[in-house]
Design an enzyme around this catalytic site. Sequence first.
Site, PDB file in Angstrom:
ATOM      1  CG  ASN A  48     -38.360  61.740  38.480  1.00  9.25           C
ATOM      2  OD1 ASN A  48     -39.119  60.946  37.922  1.00  9.25           O
ATOM      3  ND2 ASN A  48     -38.788  62.861  39.030  1.00  9.25           N
ATOM      4  CD  GLU A  69     -42.432  63.814  40.484  1.00  6.48           C
ATOM      5  OE1 GLU A  69     -41.705  62.905  40.025  1.00  6.48           O
ATOM      6  OE2 GLU A  69     -42.710  64.821  39.813  1.00  6.48           O
ATOM      7  CG  HIS A  86     -42.492  60.592  37.620  1.00  4.90           C
ATOM      8  ND1 HIS A  86     -42.493  61.965  37.468  1.00  4.90           N
ATOM      9  CD2 HIS A  86     -42.776  60.098  36.382  1.00  4.90           C
ATOM     10  CE1 HIS A  86     -42.764  62.266  36.218  1.00  4.90           C
ATOM     11  NE2 HIS A  86     -42.934  61.165  35.532  1.00  4.90           N
ATOM     12  CG  ASP A 103     -50.531  61.926  36.215  1.00  4.40           C
ATOM     13  OD1 ASP A 103     -51.071  61.933  35.093  1.00  4.40           O
ATOM     14  OD2 ASP A 103     -49.350  61.574  36.382  1.00  4.40           O
TER      15      ASP A 103
HETATM   16  P1  PGA Z   1     -43.051  60.667  28.801  1.00  2.00           P
HETATM   17  O1  PGA Z   1     -43.341  60.766  30.367  1.00  2.00           O
HETATM   18  O2  PGA Z   1     -43.946  59.580  28.311  1.00  2.00           O
HETATM   19  O3  PGA Z   1     -43.441  61.985  28.235  1.00  2.00           O
HETATM   20  O4  PGA Z   1     -41.617  60.347  28.662  1.00  2.00           O
HETATM   21  C1  PGA Z   1     -43.453  59.570  31.061  1.00  2.00           C
HETATM   22  C2  PGA Z   1     -43.756  59.859  32.494  1.00  2.00           C
HETATM   23  O5  PGA Z   1     -43.326  60.906  33.006  1.00  2.00           O
HETATM   24  O6  PGA Z   1     -44.424  59.034  33.122  1.00  2.00           O
END
Ligand code: PGA
Length: 259
Positions: A153, A160, A155, A82
């Site tokens: 959350n 999302e 995702h 992404d």
């Molecule tokens: P993070 O994010 O590794 O910074 O905790 C993980 C994600 O949002 O997939």
Amino acid sequence: MSHNFQRSPGVVNLRLWENAERASNYVAHQIAELIIAQQKIGESAVLGLATGNTPKAVYQELVRLHRHDGLSFANVVSFNLDEYYPILPGDKNSYNYFMHEHLFKHIDIAPENIHIPQGNCATDAVSELCSDYEAKIAGVGGLDLQLLGIGRNGHVGFNEPGSTLDSTTRLVELHPVTRNDAQADFGSLDRVPVQAISMGMATIIQAKRILLLALGERKSEIINKAINGAITPEVPGSMLRHLPHVEYVVDREAGAGVL
Ligand code: PGA
């Protein structure tokens, strides 16, 4: 290295490590073994890569293997999950910048083999960019291994809550939890983009193997939900759990609520 490998009820492949370093090293070495196995048969290794805090130590270990053990990335083709939209590729908060800083500039991957959704693509060209991204992945025979983190959350990538299993690469709206978690990087909430381009759930699950890495206490609640809660698009990370080619790789803190 010692670890537990278990299948909890519902056939979830859970690999629990005593700390973040061991979990990260395990993932890095799985990637390295794939690259080497593909080299031996004269094939490329197609990697789906992730950004964020979670994969940093994985990339650090891969860089170490390159520098000290001669691991070559010459046969690697990469596709990132992404990118924020809109964002300039040189912006310090772009995932393009992140990947170069943490991995690409330290290894011998061919620049033409690196693929990251273009965050500064014109609005009217985004949908073509997304279908091109899917076509490029298919054109190299699909992803051999997809590395994933998981958001608080649920995702995966920027899929999302609400993302369905048939989703493909597309422009998405970022969830408030995601934007909040990104606020420290951008300096304030209003500077965090409201959209992103993300591979879809369908893009991800077509990978031949998926390693979902979760580290630290702040991920324990969502890992528990993803593994033991309802399988629902409201927790995209839960929808992977019955797939035999998916492993949840967690450290003791992230896995604290699971067993
Ligand atoms: P993070 O994010 O590794 O910074 O905790 C993980 C994600 O949002 O997939």
